[in-house]
Design a protein around this motif. Sequence first.
Motif, mmCIF file in Angstrom:
data_model
loop_
_atom_site.group_PDB
_atom_site.id
_atom_site.type_symbol
_atom_site.label_atom_id
_atom_site.label_comp_id
_atom_site.label_asym_id
_atom_site.label_seq_id
_atom_site.Cartn_x
_atom_site.Cartn_y
_atom_site.Cartn_z
ATOM 1 N N TYR A 89 0.850 -1.194 0.000
ATOM 2 C CA TYR A 89 0.000 0.000 0.000
ATOM 3 C C TYR A 89 0.883 1.242 0.000
ATOM 4 O O TYR A 89 1.865 1.315 0.734
ATOM 5 C CB TYR A 89 -0.928 0.009 1.214
ATOM 6 N N PHE A 90 0.506 2.214 -0.825
ATOM 7 C CA PHE A 90 1.287 3.428 -1.003
ATOM 8 C C PHE A 90 0.517 4.650 -0.492
ATOM 9 O O PHE A 90 -0.714 4.644 -0.481
ATOM 10 C CB PHE A 90 1.597 3.637 -2.487
ATOM 11 N N LYS A 95 -1.349 13.995 -1.632
ATOM 12 C CA LYS A 95 -1.118 14.400 -0.240
ATOM 13 C C LYS A 95 0.372 14.523 0.057
ATOM 14 O O LYS A 95 0.804 15.439 0.771
ATOM 15 C CB LYS A 95 -1.772 13.390 0.704
ATOM 16 N N VAL A 96 1.174 13.597 -0.469
ATOM 17 C CA VAL A 96 2.629 13.676 -0.290
ATOM 18 C C VAL A 96 3.167 14.926 -0.971
ATOM 19 O O VAL A 96 3.968 15.678 -0.404
ATOM 20 C CB VAL A 96 3.323 12.418 -0.864
ATOM 21 N N LYS A 123 2.022 6.668 6.224
ATOM 22 C CA LYS A 123 1.803 5.375 6.871
ATOM 23 C C LYS A 123 0.373 5.164 7.375
ATOM 24 O O LYS A 123 -0.245 4.131 7.100
ATOM 25 C CB LYS A 123 2.795 5.209 8.039
ATOM 26 N N ILE A 124 -0.136 6.119 8.151
ATOM 27 C CA ILE A 124 -1.432 5.914 8.809
ATOM 28 C C ILE A 124 -2.578 5.841 7.803
ATOM 29 O O ILE A 124 -3.410 4.924 7.862
ATOM 30 C CB ILE A 124 -1.720 7.019 9.843
ATOM 31 N N GLU A 125 -2.624 6.783 6.883
ATOM 32 C CA GLU A 125 -3.722 6.780 5.911
ATOM 33 C C GLU A 125 -3.689 5.536 5.014
ATOM 34 O O GLU A 125 -4.725 4.895 4.806
ATOM 35 C CB GLU A 125 -3.674 8.068 5.073
ATOM 36 N N PRO A 126 -2.517 5.126 4.510
ATOM 37 C CA PRO A 126 -2.474 3.877 3.741
ATOM 38 C C PRO A 126 -2.863 2.662 4.583
ATOM 39 O O PRO A 126 -3.517 1.738 4.081
ATOM 40 C CB PRO A 126 -1.011 3.781 3.287
ATOM 41 N N LEU A 127 -2.497 2.668 5.857
ATOM 42 C CA LEU A 127 -2.864 1.566 6.742
ATOM 43 C C LEU A 127 -4.377 1.484 6.893
ATOM 44 O O LEU A 127 -4.956 0.392 6.868
ATOM 45 C CB LEU A 127 -2.214 1.741 8.119
ATOM 46 N N GLN A 128 -5.009 2.624 7.025
ATOM 47 C CA GLN A 128 -6.471 2.636 7.155
ATOM 48 C C GLN A 128 -7.135 2.034 5.925
ATOM 49 O O GLN A 128 -8.145 1.331 6.032
ATOM 50 C CB GLN A 128 -6.947 4.071 7.405
#
Length: 234
Positions: A89-90, A95-96, A123-128
């Motif tokens: 997941y990227f 946003k970046v 990290k957090i948003e892709p994890l979600q």
Amino acid sequence: MSAEEIKKINDELSNASAQEIIKYFTDKYGDKIALSSSLGAEDQVLTQMLVEINPDIKIFTLDTGRLFPETYDLIDRTSRKYKKNIQVYFPKKKKVQKMVNEKGINLFFESEENRKECCFVRKIEPLQRAFKGLDAWICGLRAGQSVTRKDIEVVEWDSNNNLLKINPLANWSEEQVWDYIKTKKIPYNTLHDKGFPSIGCQPCTRAIMEGEDVRAGRWWWESPDTKECGLHKR
């Protein structure tokens, strides 16, 4: 799930092996559970166990765009060895781009606030997104890794993501992890042999010195009490 139910499960599994814990939850949740791997030593142990117990269970990792070349190599070596597609997941490109153009390419060195923003975007948003459709997740946390993790249990409720969080290696020592890796000939990140016990993004990770905590090389410019990216906020 209530605190009482979680306590009951922890009591029930108090003497269970890591493999028994994994089997218990993969049998229970099936395609509603996944292993979130950072490709660290602990997660490599869990990958081997999971493939042996149930090779159909999803394994995923996060590519922040700032990883070490050795980490990318490990993703490939692990996938080939276990004939397992590790889903990647990227972060969202826009946003970046917005964050970097507004605050600089290495914004995380400027403040804790900036560092946490970078961790959230990468990290957090892709994890979600990776968690969508899941009821539980497995990860490689150990109580002995740092002061922020000393109180973890085998089973916890992840209130940030409304999921059951499984830590099969919660009570393992670092020595147990490496003994298992050597016995099972598990592929691992070659940076571990160069003084990197905990490996994250390249700019935010350094080798540790003798006597330092295993996570001292992660965000080394911050206080040990705040050194979490948010993936394991408790």
